[in-house]
Design a protein around this motif. Structure first.
Motif, PDB file in Angstrom:
ATOM      1  N   GLY A  86       0.788   5.849  -4.091  1.00  0.00           N
ATOM      2  CA  GLY A  86       1.464   6.976  -4.314  1.00  0.00           C
ATOM      3  C   GLY A  86       2.534   7.459  -5.267  1.00  0.00           C
ATOM      4  N   GLY A  87       3.334   8.291  -5.770  1.00  0.00           N
ATOM      5  CA  GLY A  87       4.212   8.504  -5.960  1.00  0.00           C
ATOM      6  C   GLY A  87       6.210   7.688  -5.291  1.00  0.00           C
ATOM      7  N   PRO A  88       6.672   7.885  -6.405  1.00  0.00           N
ATOM      8  CA  PRO A  88       8.173   7.255  -5.856  1.00  0.00           C
ATOM      9  C   PRO A  88       8.460   7.661  -4.158  1.00  0.00           C
ATOM     10  CG  PRO A  88       8.490   8.135  -7.625  1.00  0.00           C
ATOM     11  CD  PRO A  88       7.290   8.614  -6.786  1.00  0.00           C
ATOM     12  N   LEU A  89       8.943   6.408  -3.492  1.00  0.00           N
ATOM     13  CA  LEU A  89       9.231   7.060  -1.933  1.00  0.00           C
ATOM     14  C   LEU A  89      10.290   8.095  -1.715  1.00  0.00           C
ATOM     15  CD1 LEU A  89       7.460   4.065  -0.178  1.00  0.00           C
ATOM     16  CD2 LEU A  89       6.584   6.296  -0.353  1.00  0.00           C
ATOM     17  N   ALA A 138       0.989  -1.201   0.181  1.00  0.00           N
ATOM     18  CA  ALA A 138      -0.318  -0.309  -0.325  1.00  0.00           C
ATOM     19  C   ALA A 138       0.901   1.542  -0.291  1.00  0.00           C
ATOM     20  CB  ALA A 138      -0.427  -0.171   1.250  1.00  0.00           C
ATOM     21  N   ARG A 139       1.625   1.381   1.011  1.00  0.00           N
ATOM     22  CA  ARG A 139       3.360   2.667   0.893  1.00  0.00           C
ATOM     23  C   ARG A 139       3.203   2.641  -0.698  1.00  0.00           C
ATOM     24  NH1 ARG A 139       5.224   3.850   5.025  1.00  0.00           N
ATOM     25  NH2 ARG A 139       6.864   5.226   3.829  1.00  0.00           N
ATOM     26  N   SER A 147       7.323  -5.854  -2.145  1.00  0.00           N
ATOM     27  CA  SER A 147       6.574  -5.097  -2.840  1.00  0.00           C
ATOM     28  C   SER A 147       6.104  -5.373  -3.834  1.00  0.00           C
ATOM     29  CB  SER A 147       6.151  -3.576  -2.412  1.00  0.00           C
ATOM     30  OG  SER A 147       5.175  -2.981  -3.499  1.00  0.00           O
ATOM     31  N   HIS A 148       5.780  -6.286  -4.845  1.00  0.00           N
ATOM     32  CA  HIS A 148       5.145  -5.667  -5.405  1.00  0.00           C
ATOM     33  C   HIS A 148       5.729  -4.180  -6.446  1.00  0.00           C
ATOM     34  CE1 HIS A 148       4.102 -10.172  -6.536  1.00  0.00           C
ATOM     35  NE2 HIS A 148       3.093  -9.834  -5.569  1.00  0.00           N
ATOM     36  N   THR A 149       5.117  -3.343  -5.940  1.00  0.00           N
ATOM     37  CA  THR A 149       5.348  -1.978  -6.715  1.00  0.00           C
ATOM     38  C   THR A 149       6.454  -1.784  -6.651  1.00  0.00           C
ATOM     39  OG1 THR A 149       3.103  -2.072  -6.054  1.00  0.00           O
ATOM     40  CG2 THR A 149       4.749   0.242  -7.085  1.00  0.00           C
TER      41      THR A 149
END
Length: 212
Positions: A20-23, A15-16, A71-73
């Protein structure tokens, strides 16, 4: 009214990244650059690789890198970063729930940067597996926050910050087989999301496996 079930680590981190965009900045961690810049390139394992900045930096210096994240994303973004940097041929991305599963193989460098999480994480299990994945003559590099940033007046969640000795005790590495090359605490300037200036302190462990 029934309580809302707590998110699993996989759900939390997905979810993180997804919502949203790049962390992260896209730049490699400064302490990785400091500690690994003089190492001879070989095979590397990057634990909790996120969007791939550390892995891409290592690959750009000739390392063959396996990047691991929950995280897959994050892994999708890491693969794009590698492609844009022209190092896709030297990077492999694997999804693991560290604490439950771990990549196979041995590596000349195992990089564990900031394996600290608002949700439960079995750090001792991960770090012992990380040490077990270091090839003879290879290096285990660990970096962790030593405390909350100076501008954090109310901690947002309960957290246990490791001590230098505490991590060495958790690893329980035979002294005859390992050499501690760096044991350091680095204080660096930091700015809060609201623009408040302060500092962070990070612990650094660089440990070389000397057994043949």
């Amino acid at each position: 009214m029934p309580e809302t079930p707590a998110l699993t680590a996989a759900e939390f981190w997905e979810a993180r990244y997804r919502d949203g965009g790049p962390l992260w900045s896209g730049r490699p961690n400064a302490l990785l650059v400091r500690e690994a810049g003089d190492l001879r390139p070989g095979s590397a394992l990057d634990l909790g690789c996120g969007e791939g900045a550390d892995a891409v930096w290592l690959a750009s210096r000739g390392w063959r890198v396996t990047g691991v994240d929950i995280s897959h994303t994050a892994l999708e973004r890491a693969a794009v970063h590698a492609a844009e940097a022209g190092v896709s041929d030297r990077t492999v991305w694997e999804r693991h729930v560290l604490g439950e599963t771990f990549p196979e193989g041995s590596f000349d460098l195992v990089n564990a940067q900031f394996l600290q999480s608002p949700v439960p994480l079995d750090r001792q299990w991960i770090l012992r597996r990380a040490a077990g994945a270091v090839a003879p003559g290879g290096t285990l590099l660990i970096v962790m926050h030593a405390c909350w940033p100076s501008w954090q007046t109310e901690p947002p969640f309960d957290a246990h910050f490791p001590t230098q000795r505490g991590v060495l005790d958790e690893l329980a590495l035979p002294e005859d087989d390992w050499t501690v090359e760096t044991l350091d605490t680095v204080r660096r300037q930091s700015v809060s999301p609201d623009g408040v200036e302060g500092f962070r302190a990070d612990h650094v462990w660089r440990i070389r496996r000397t057994d043949a």
